[in-house]
Design a protein around this motif. Structure first.
Motif, mmCIF file in Angstrom:
data_model
loop_
_atom_site.group_PDB
_atom_site.id
_atom_site.type_symbol
_atom_site.label_atom_id
_atom_site.label_comp_id
_atom_site.label_asym_id
_atom_site.label_seq_id
_atom_site.Cartn_x
_atom_site.Cartn_y
_atom_site.Cartn_z
ATOM 1 N N CYS A 29 -17.160 -2.246 24.546
ATOM 2 C CA CYS A 29 -16.522 -1.582 23.389
ATOM 3 C C CYS A 29 -15.514 -0.495 23.779
ATOM 4 O O CYS A 29 -14.783 0.008 22.928
ATOM 5 C CB CYS A 29 -17.551 -1.027 22.409
ATOM 6 N N CYS A 35 -18.006 -0.171 14.325
ATOM 7 C CA CYS A 35 -18.987 -0.915 13.525
ATOM 8 C C CYS A 35 -20.292 -0.135 13.355
ATOM 9 O O CYS A 35 -21.049 -0.404 12.437
ATOM 10 C CB CYS A 35 -19.221 -2.309 14.095
ATOM 11 N N CYS A 141 -15.138 -7.579 14.299
ATOM 12 C CA CYS A 141 -14.865 -6.508 15.256
ATOM 13 C C CYS A 141 -13.458 -5.981 14.980
ATOM 14 O O CYS A 141 -12.509 -6.749 14.866
ATOM 15 C CB CYS A 141 -14.980 -7.047 16.678
#
Ligand code: SF4
Ligand code: SF4
Length: 234
Positions: A29, A35, A141
């Motif tokens: 990430c 998220c 995403c």
């Protein structure tokens, strides 16, 4: 959480199993935690999630309720979800209470299945197969432009004894579906009683850390199926 959408609008066009490679790798990430900040009440916990959380944190369901988790009605059942803010630390921005100050998951080793999957989802096949397939949710995403590398799905999930876990997830999903269908035929008082009973048996009643979770779950499932859905226990 079940999504009431046409899979063709959200997937990458194919189904996968745990041995397949999927293009989801995003280099851990790289500082993004989008998220985890916009979860709302979408992270519904299944009994294994709750078992892992309580074991990992050394807490009980009762310790966590209205602090990190809350309950709500989902298709007539009463199920717990992770709260969308940290009740214990109101000064923190809204977002998952387990997101730490560094913008990382504070419970990474025992994070829920929903988080392990993301942005992968499960597609339940329904009758007569009563199974599920994995698929990639293509627009979930927010880091859409970053290059993605392929990862074997079982490594992405990082769940020990994955075959047992998948069999458990399937049994749990179809148990909820069966009970939920039965609840629709009952009056409100009976619906609430049964939903609370299921919550009590599968979440509030602690699991023994020294015994295999799946054995404990199966015992509870067989007992409750025999009581609520006679003739359907294994
Ligand atoms: S939005 Fe994508 S890149 Fe950002 S934290 Fe979630 S999975 Fe990682
Ligand atoms: S449990 Fe961890 S991975 Fe899941 S939303 Fe919270 S911080 Fe993110």
């Amino acid at each position: 959480m079940l999504r009431d959408v046409d899979i063709k609008d959200i997937w990458d066009g194919r189904f996968y199993n745990a041995e397949d490679k999927v293009r989801v790798g995003c280099n851990a990430c790289e500082g993004c935690s989008d998220c985890c900040r916009t979860t709302g009440d979408s992270i519904i916990l299944d009994p294994y999630d709750l078992y892992q959380l309580t074991k990992g944190l050394g807490l009980t369901f009762t310790d966590m309720i209205e602090k990190q988790i809350e309950i709500r009605s989902v298709d007539g059942m009463i199920l717990p979800n992770i709260m969308e803010h940290d009740e214990e630390h109101p000064e923190k921005e809204d977002g998952c209470p387990f997101l730490n100050e560094a913008g990382r998951c504070g419970i990474y080793q025992f994070r829920p299945g929903f988080c392990r999957l993301f942005p992968v989802g499960r597609y339940y096949t329904g009758e007569p197969e009563r199974s599920f397939r994995y698929f990639v949710q293509k627009d979930e995403c927010t880091k859409k432009d970053s290059p993605r590398h392929k990862v074997r799905l079982k490594d992405w999930l990082g769940i020990p004894q994955l075959g047992k876990y998948e069999a458990y997830i399937t049994r749990w999903h179809y148990f909820l579906k069966d009970v939920s269908a039965g609840l629709k035929l009952m009056n409100e008082q009976s619906r609430e009683q049964i939903a609370r009973y299921v919550l009590q048996v599968f979440y509030v009643m602690p699991y023994q850390g020294q015994e295999d979770f799946y054995a404990q779950f199966d015992r509870r499932l067989n007992k409750v199926r025999a009581e609520l859905l006679p003739g359907t226990e294994r």
